[in-house]
Write an enzyme that holds these catalytic residues in place. Sequence first.
Site, PDB file in Angstrom:
ATOM      1  CG  HIS A 166      10.149  53.838   7.416  1.00 43.58           C
ATOM      2  ND1 HIS A 166       9.854  55.142   7.051  1.00 43.58           N
ATOM      3  CD2 HIS A 166      11.443  53.856   7.831  1.00 43.58           C
ATOM      4  CE1 HIS A 166      10.928  55.896   7.241  1.00 43.58           C
ATOM      5  NE2 HIS A 166      11.908  55.142   7.728  1.00 43.58           N
ATOM      6  CG  ASN A 224      12.830  58.655  13.094  1.00 40.74           C
ATOM      7  OD1 ASN A 224      13.077  58.798  14.275  1.00 40.74           O
ATOM      8  ND2 ASN A 224      13.677  58.100  12.241  1.00 40.74           N
ATOM      9  CG  ASP A 255      17.735  50.569   6.110  1.00 36.95           C
ATOM     10  OD1 ASP A 255      18.580  51.100   5.361  1.00 36.95           O
ATOM     11  OD2 ASP A 255      17.038  51.204   6.910  1.00 36.95           O
ATOM     12  CB  ILE A 256      19.390  50.450   0.671  1.00 40.41           C
ATOM     13  CG1 ILE A 256      18.975  51.882   0.986  1.00 40.41           C
ATOM     14  CG2 ILE A 256      18.327  49.736  -0.147  1.00 40.41           C
ATOM     15  CD1 ILE A 256      18.918  52.795  -0.226  1.00 40.41           C
ATOM     16  CG  HIS A 291      14.316  52.006  11.027  1.00 42.98           C
ATOM     17  ND1 HIS A 291      15.267  51.995  10.030  1.00 42.98           N
ATOM     18  CD2 HIS A 291      13.670  53.191  10.910  1.00 42.98           C
ATOM     19  CE1 HIS A 291      15.190  53.120   9.346  1.00 42.98           C
ATOM     20  NE2 HIS A 291      14.221  53.866   9.867  1.00 42.98           N
TER      21      HIS A 291
END
Length: 139
Positions: A99, A88, A32-33, A101
């Site tokens: 996606h 989400n 993750d950025i 997390h």
Amino acid sequence: MKINECVFCKIIKKEAPSHIIYEDKEICCFLDIDPINEGHVLIVPKKHIHNIDEVDDKILLKILNLSKKLTKVFKKTYNCDGYTIMQNGGIFTDFGHYHMHIFPRYKNDKFGWTCKELTNPESLENVKEKLQVELKSIK
């Protein structure tokens, strides 16, 4: 969002910079950025899909199995106190591409969310019944 505008699709096609840590023909996992904690990754299906209910069960199982492996990696690599796995849906799928997390957690990392205080505990029985009825109707 159009597929050709999707940043995750661009990452999958190697058209955008990323730090991919795992991929196969159906899923891709990258850092993750904007990480909650070091090691925070996203797992995405390579097919552009918006919501979890659109993801093929085989792909979901691959995502879940990779999540399980990553928890072991986090424990070994970061000596973390735990981990969080979340995703989400709907308008909250912020990149328009499904996606998941997963990231290591620590006792004092200050990650969390706030919830409304329960005002009527009796309503839980009504909610339970409503959801049970709907769950039985979904195939």
